[in-house]
Write a protein that holds these residues in place. Structure first.
Motif, PDB file in Angstrom:
ATOM      1  N   ALA A  96      30.902  49.486  28.641  1.00  0.00           N
ATOM      2  CA  ALA A  96      30.846  48.569  29.783  1.00  0.00           C
ATOM      3  C   ALA A  96      29.413  48.288  30.199  1.00  0.00           C
ATOM      4  CB  ALA A  96      31.638  49.145  30.955  1.00  0.00           C
ATOM      5  N   ALA A  97      28.535  49.273  30.072  1.00  0.00           N
ATOM      6  CA  ALA A  97      27.142  49.087  30.481  1.00  0.00           C
ATOM      7  C   ALA A  97      26.451  48.002  29.673  1.00  0.00           C
ATOM      8  CB  ALA A  97      26.384  50.411  30.360  1.00  0.00           C
ATOM      9  N   ARG A  98      26.875  47.810  28.432  1.00  0.00           N
ATOM     10  CA  ARG A  98      26.281  46.787  27.561  1.00  0.00           C
ATOM     11  C   ARG A  98      27.199  45.567  27.426  1.00  0.00           C
ATOM     12  NH1 ARG A  98      25.189  50.003  22.161  1.00  0.00           N
ATOM     13  NH2 ARG A  98      24.227  48.028  21.524  1.00  0.00           N
ATOM     14  N   ASP A  99      28.258  45.539  28.218  1.00  0.00           N
ATOM     15  CA  ASP A  99      29.236  44.454  28.174  1.00  0.00           C
ATOM     16  C   ASP A  99      29.784  44.280  26.760  1.00  0.00           C
ATOM     17  OD1 ASP A  99      30.862  42.332  28.873  1.00  0.00           O
ATOM     18  OD2 ASP A  99      29.252  40.841  28.799  1.00  0.00           O
ATOM     19  N   LEU A 126      33.990  43.187  31.574  1.00  0.00           N
ATOM     20  CA  LEU A 126      35.025  44.171  31.915  1.00  0.00           C
ATOM     21  C   LEU A 126      34.406  45.535  32.210  1.00  0.00           C
ATOM     22  CD1 LEU A 126      37.961  43.742  29.359  1.00  0.00           C
ATOM     23  CD2 LEU A 126      38.208  43.893  31.830  1.00  0.00           C
ATOM     24  N   LYS A 127      34.925  46.185  33.239  1.00  0.00           N
ATOM     25  CA  LYS A 127      34.498  47.543  33.557  1.00  0.00           C
ATOM     26  C   LYS A 127      35.601  48.557  33.290  1.00  0.00           C
ATOM     27  CE  LYS A 127      30.474  46.200  35.149  1.00  0.00           C
ATOM     28  NZ  LYS A 127      30.547  44.809  34.700  1.00  0.00           N
ATOM     29  N   LYS A 128      36.858  48.103  33.252  1.00  0.00           N
ATOM     30  CA  LYS A 128      37.995  48.997  33.064  1.00  0.00           C
ATOM     31  C   LYS A 128      39.210  48.159  32.682  1.00  0.00           C
ATOM     32  CE  LYS A 128      38.774  48.720  38.056  1.00  0.00           C
ATOM     33  NZ  LYS A 128      38.900  49.479  39.322  1.00  0.00           N
ATOM     34  N   GLY A 129      40.296  48.849  32.289  1.00  0.00           N
ATOM     35  CA  GLY A 129      41.563  48.168  32.072  1.00  0.00           C
ATOM     36  C   GLY A 129      41.596  47.265  30.854  1.00  0.00           C
ATOM     37  N   ALA A 130      42.551  46.304  30.887  1.00  0.00           N
ATOM     38  CA  ALA A 130      42.745  45.403  29.741  1.00  0.00           C
ATOM     39  C   ALA A 130      43.476  44.145  30.189  1.00  0.00           C
ATOM     40  CB  ALA A 130      43.550  46.102  28.655  1.00  0.00           C
ATOM     41  N   ILE A 131      43.287  43.078  29.432  1.00  0.00           N
ATOM     42  CA  ILE A 131      44.090  41.876  29.582  1.00  0.00           C
ATOM     43  C   ILE A 131      44.586  41.465  28.199  1.00  0.00           C
ATOM     44  CG2 ILE A 131      42.832  41.114  31.642  1.00  0.00           C
ATOM     45  CD1 ILE A 131      41.477  38.986  30.006  1.00  0.00           C
ATOM     46  N   ALA A 132      45.792  40.907  28.153  1.00  0.00           N
ATOM     47  CA  ALA A 132      46.381  40.552  26.859  1.00  0.00           C
ATOM     48  C   ALA A 132      47.209  39.289  27.002  1.00  0.00           C
ATOM     49  CB  ALA A 132      47.234  41.695  26.327  1.00  0.00           C
ATOM     50  N   ARG A 166      51.526  28.275  38.544  1.00  0.00           N
ATOM     51  CA  ARG A 166      50.222  28.215  39.240  1.00  0.00           C
ATOM     52  C   ARG A 166      50.006  29.456  40.100  1.00  0.00           C
ATOM     53  NH1 ARG A 166      50.993  24.143  43.583  1.00  0.00           N
ATOM     54  NH2 ARG A 166      52.034  25.968  44.468  1.00  0.00           N
ATOM     55  N   ASP A 167      51.016  29.856  40.852  1.00  0.00           N
ATOM     56  CA  ASP A 167      50.877  31.016  41.735  1.00  0.00           C
ATOM     57  C   ASP A 167      50.667  32.299  40.933  1.00  0.00           C
ATOM     58  OD1 ASP A 167      51.235  29.292  43.835  1.00  0.00           O
ATOM     59  OD2 ASP A 167      53.330  29.841  44.190  1.00  0.00           O
ATOM     60  N   ARG A 168      51.387  32.452  39.812  1.00  0.00           N
ATOM     61  CA  ARG A 168      51.194  33.646  38.979  1.00  0.00           C
ATOM     62  C   ARG A 168      49.786  33.668  38.388  1.00  0.00           C
ATOM     63  NH1 ARG A 168      55.425  33.709  40.885  1.00  0.00           N
ATOM     64  NH2 ARG A 168      54.066  34.595  42.478  1.00  0.00           N
ATOM     65  N   LEU A 169      49.255  32.499  38.070  1.00  0.00           N
ATOM     66  CA  LEU A 169      47.900  32.438  37.518  1.00  0.00           C
ATOM     67  C   LEU A 169      46.863  32.873  38.544  1.00  0.00           C
ATOM     68  CD1 LEU A 169      48.097  29.126  35.452  1.00  0.00           C
ATOM     69  CD2 LEU A 169      47.899  31.448  34.547  1.00  0.00           C
ATOM     70  N   VAL A 170      47.106  32.578  39.813  1.00  0.00           N
ATOM     71  CA  VAL A 170      46.210  33.060  40.869  1.00  0.00           C
ATOM     72  C   VAL A 170      46.218  34.585  40.888  1.00  0.00           C
ATOM     73  CG1 VAL A 170      45.815  33.151  43.361  1.00  0.00           C
ATOM     74  CG2 VAL A 170      46.439  30.979  42.280  1.00  0.00           C
ATOM     75  N   GLU A 171      47.406  35.187  40.817  1.00  0.00           N
ATOM     76  CA  GLU A 171      47.515  36.642  40.814  1.00  0.00           C
ATOM     77  C   GLU A 171      46.832  37.242  39.593  1.00  0.00           C
ATOM     78  OE1 GLU A 171      51.679  37.399  40.991  1.00  0.00           O
ATOM     79  OE2 GLU A 171      51.928  36.501  42.995  1.00  0.00           O
ATOM     80  N   LEU A 172      47.021  36.618  38.440  1.00  0.00           N
ATOM     81  CA  LEU A 172      46.392  37.112  37.215  1.00  0.00           C
ATOM     82  C   LEU A 172      44.874  37.014  37.284  1.00  0.00           C
ATOM     83  CD1 LEU A 172      48.944  35.568  34.747  1.00  0.00           C
ATOM     84  CD2 LEU A 172      48.248  37.972  34.656  1.00  0.00           C
ATOM     85  N   ARG A 173      44.375  35.902  37.807  1.00  0.00           N
ATOM     86  CA  ARG A 173      42.930  35.736  37.933  1.00  0.00           C
ATOM     87  C   ARG A 173      42.345  36.788  38.853  1.00  0.00           C
ATOM     88  NH1 ARG A 173      40.886  30.006  40.064  1.00  0.00           N
ATOM     89  NH2 ARG A 173      41.895  30.774  41.950  1.00  0.00           N
ATOM     90  N   ASP A 174      43.030  37.051  39.967  1.00  0.00           N
ATOM     91  CA  ASP A 174      42.546  38.068  40.904  1.00  0.00           C
ATOM     92  C   ASP A 174      42.587  39.457  40.273  1.00  0.00           C
ATOM     93  OD1 ASP A 174      42.166  36.089  42.765  1.00  0.00           O
ATOM     94  OD2 ASP A 174      44.000  36.511  43.892  1.00  0.00           O
ATOM     95  N   SER A 231      39.459  42.059  39.441  1.00  0.00           N
ATOM     96  CA  SER A 231      39.417  43.453  39.894  1.00  0.00           C
ATOM     97  C   SER A 231      38.960  44.402  38.793  1.00  0.00           C
ATOM     98  CB  SER A 231      40.789  43.884  40.434  1.00  0.00           C
ATOM     99  OG  SER A 231      41.711  44.146  39.378  1.00  0.00           O
ATOM    100  N   LEU A 232      39.055  43.965  37.557  1.00  0.00           N
ATOM    101  CA  LEU A 232      38.570  44.758  36.415  1.00  0.00           C
ATOM    102  C   LEU A 232      37.098  44.501  36.127  1.00  0.00           C
ATOM    103  CD1 LEU A 232      41.530  44.288  33.868  1.00  0.00           C
ATOM    104  CD2 LEU A 232      41.323  45.929  35.747  1.00  0.00           C
ATOM    105  N   GLY A 233      36.517  43.550  36.856  1.00  0.00           N
ATOM    106  CA  GLY A 233      35.119  43.202  36.642  1.00  0.00           C
ATOM    107  C   GLY A 233      34.904  41.887  35.935  1.00  0.00           C
ATOM    108  N   VAL A 234      35.984  41.216  35.498  1.00  0.00           N
ATOM    109  CA  VAL A 234      35.868  39.976  34.730  1.00  0.00           C
ATOM    110  C   VAL A 234      35.177  38.909  35.576  1.00  0.00           C
ATOM    111  CG1 VAL A 234      37.136  38.106  33.632  1.00  0.00           C
ATOM    112  CG2 VAL A 234      37.855  40.470  33.283  1.00  0.00           C
ATOM    113  N   THR A 235      34.189  38.261  34.996  1.00  0.00           N
ATOM    114  CA  THR A 235      33.436  37.215  35.707  1.00  0.00           C
ATOM    115  C   THR A 235      33.748  35.813  35.201  1.00  0.00           C
ATOM    116  OG1 THR A 235      31.580  37.498  34.175  1.00  0.00           O
ATOM    117  CG2 THR A 235      31.522  38.774  36.227  1.00  0.00           C
TER     118      THR A 235
END
Length: 564
Positions: free
Chosen positions: A414-417, A443-449, A512-520, A524-528
């Motif tokens: 994570a330190a080196r992205d 990303l700092k933690k977790g996963a997305i798939a 659309r609403d689920r995408l807002v939740e997914l983006r948030d 929270s994992l650090g994704v920019t």
């Protein structure tokens, strides 16, 4: 369509028109002037402008500007994450009256049946959906897709009323090096319309590609690239999707001189982007804000697309043309107040009256159950190929990093992205799992798939924790596909996409609403990244330079080969 005699009679005023739009001004895209007077409509056709008409139905458009309906000249409706019927309901009220789609996402999962589904849907939607026949399924031989489509599979699909020609020919090396399979498809459509896809191609290679009769291009990402392609006879489609954002780079090229040869497209745009910013309406507003004349912007949005794709019945608010009309508060705001698609008002009543068809591609996720250890990256050398994300582009960098080997594994850092990226074959063919590294998610933690993984649509996963990656990938099998965010052994957010692992069965508002939740959850994992899920999807497309990953390994797209 009303009979010819009736159209002529209503245009002359000998009979009342079926509909009359009264009180507005037509923005004429040929002369750039405004025309006062009524617009008379008979069936699905405009039969008169600039005169006074009587009508069986009169619609007051006082103070509004009438422009031709917008034409999205290249998109994959599947990337809107909803069915063609929900896409229709989502974008038609914004002024999109024609969408020229390539259903190669669903075709990569279930083959010709996916194309037939779109053809059947096009017969029932309010807007006019044109279905190009997918040219590259799979896009290359460096991935495992759910289906393979050859020229002999395309031939029976030809002749449908929604058809225009052959969709984007992504395998540009196959064209310029005369691959037999590519040539068979080009011969099948010789003399007809063929869409292009040739990122960064130039010089003699571009000449060769154009010599095949390929006439459109949506992959230009710089003014210099666009100008060369224009000079060589290609229609350049300015693209502004959820990930591929080329409007700002190409806007200076769009002038009243070039507008007849430039069009607008979205390629891949999801309901969240559409809700927050818009669709083609956003592109028009932004082009004008950046300095394009309204004439150039609205030509590119309608008339130019109609002419580029041989749709001679639309692109102007003029007698004899299809009654695809958008009534705007102003040209600069591009704020649709009323939309007609073939003379039908695109409102709730019209959408409710449609006959929908059963979805296809259920139960298409047949991936192996994965374990945390499946995401290890083994190797005996520290020098490592790394995918470098360029936000707002589907082009990537081919980076190299020294990554230490510990216990036979190169760990994410994570330190080196440096995040782990993996592709898991999900069509039940071989169970391949390939791993690599990517930089740019932060990303700092977790996963997305996701199972939206262009164009083969296997499972693609990025993460810092192997256990979270396994949880996310396995959850996608349970959902029949979709998006998942995990952390600490828990699912933080998810969206089920059970139609071929690509599309939801829910209304676009719910997506659309689920995408807002997914983006948030991703943040929270650090994704920019602004759009991490579609950005992730394009990291597996081996026809876009420079470095990608498929279920068969890391792909050097410049060399068009899998890295040993």
């Amino acid at each position: 369509m009303a009979d010819l005699e009736t159209r002529i009679a209503q245009g002359r005023g000998d009979e009342p028109a079926d509909k009359v739009l009264r009180g507005g001004e037509v923005f004429d895209l040929v002369t750039g002037t405004r025309v006062k007077g009524d617009v008379a409509i008979c069936g699905d056709r405009i039969v008169g402008i600039g005169e006074d008409y009587e009508g069986h139905e009169v619609i007051d458009v006082s103070g509004l500007v009438l422009v031709p309906g917008f034409i999205d000249t290249h998109l994959h409706i599947e990337s809107s994450l909803v069915t063609p019927f929900e896409f229709d309901r989502c974008v038609a009220p914004r002024g999109v009256t024609t969408a020229i789609c390539d259903p190669h996402e669903i075709a990569n999962v279930i083959g010709p049946d996916g194309i037939r589904y779109f053809q059947q849907a096009s017969e029932r939607t309010v807007m006019d959906i044109r279905v190009q026949l997918s040219s590259c399924v799979p896009s290359t031989d460096m991935e495992t897709a759910g289906a393979q489509i050859e020229a002999e599979d395309l031939a029976p699909l030809m002749g449908h009323p929604s058809g225009i020609g052959l969709a984007e020919f992504m395998n540009y090396p196959g064209v310029i090096h005369r691959d037999p399979g590519a040539m068979a498809k080009l011969h099948l459509f010789e003399g007809g319309h063929v869409d292009g896809h040739c990122p960064l191609l130039s010089g003699r290679d571009l000449n060769a590609y154009c010599a095949a009769g390929i006439r459109t291009e949506h992959e230009a990402t710089s003014a210099e690239e666009a100008l060369e392609k224009l000079r060589k006879g290609m229609r350049v489609l300015i693209r502004e999707g959820s990930v591929s954002k080329d409007l700002h780079a190409l806007q200076p090229v769009l002038t009243e001189v070039t507008a007849p040869y430039m069009c607008l497209c979205t390629d891949d745009r999801n309901p969240l982007d559409i809700a927050e910013h818009g669709h083609l309406d956003y592109m028009i507003r932004e082009l004008i804000r950046l300095g394009c004349s309204p004439l150039a912007a609205y030509r590119a949005a309608s008339l130019s697309g109609a002419e580029a794709f041989g749709l001679k019945d639309r692109g102007l608010v003029a007698p004899g043309y299809r009654a695809d009309i958008v009534a705007l508060g102003s040209l600069e705001a591009c704020d649709a107040r009323l939309v007609l698609c073939g003379g039908v008002v695109a409102d709730d009543a019209a959408f409710a009256a449609r006959e929908e068809i059963a979805p296809v591609g259920r139960g298409s996720v047949n991936a192996p159950k994965v374990r945390a250890e499946d995401f290890r990256a083994t190797g005996n050398r520290e020098d490592t190929d790394v995918i470098g994300i360029l936000e707002g582009k589907i082009l990537t960098e081919h980076l190299h990093e020294a990554i230490a080997i510990a216990d036979g594994d190169k760990r994410p850092d994570a330190a080196r992205d440096l995040a782990r990226i993996a592709v898991v074959e999900r069509h039940g063919k071989n169970g391949n799992i390939a791993t690599g590294f990517v930089r740019g998610f932060e990303l700092k933690k977790g996963a997305i798939a996701s199972t939206v993984c262009h164009d083969h649509h296997n499972i693609v996963c990025v993460g810092m924790d192997y256990g979270d990656m396994a949880l996310a990938a396995n959850r996608l099998s349970e959902l029949e596909g979709g998006f998942v965010v995990t952390c600490g052994g828990e699912v933080l957010a998810e969206l089920a996409l059970p139609v071929a692992g690509l599309m939801s069965l829910e209304p676009f508002e719910d997506v659309r609403d689920r995408l807002v939740e997914l983006r948030d959850a991703a943040k929270s994992l650090g994704v920019t990244l602004t759009e991490p899920f579609l950005q992730l999807a394009f990291l597996a497309l081996p026809v876009i330079p420079a470095l990608k990953i498929t279920d068969r390994g890391m792909v050097d797209v410049t060399k068009f080969e899998i890295i040993a």
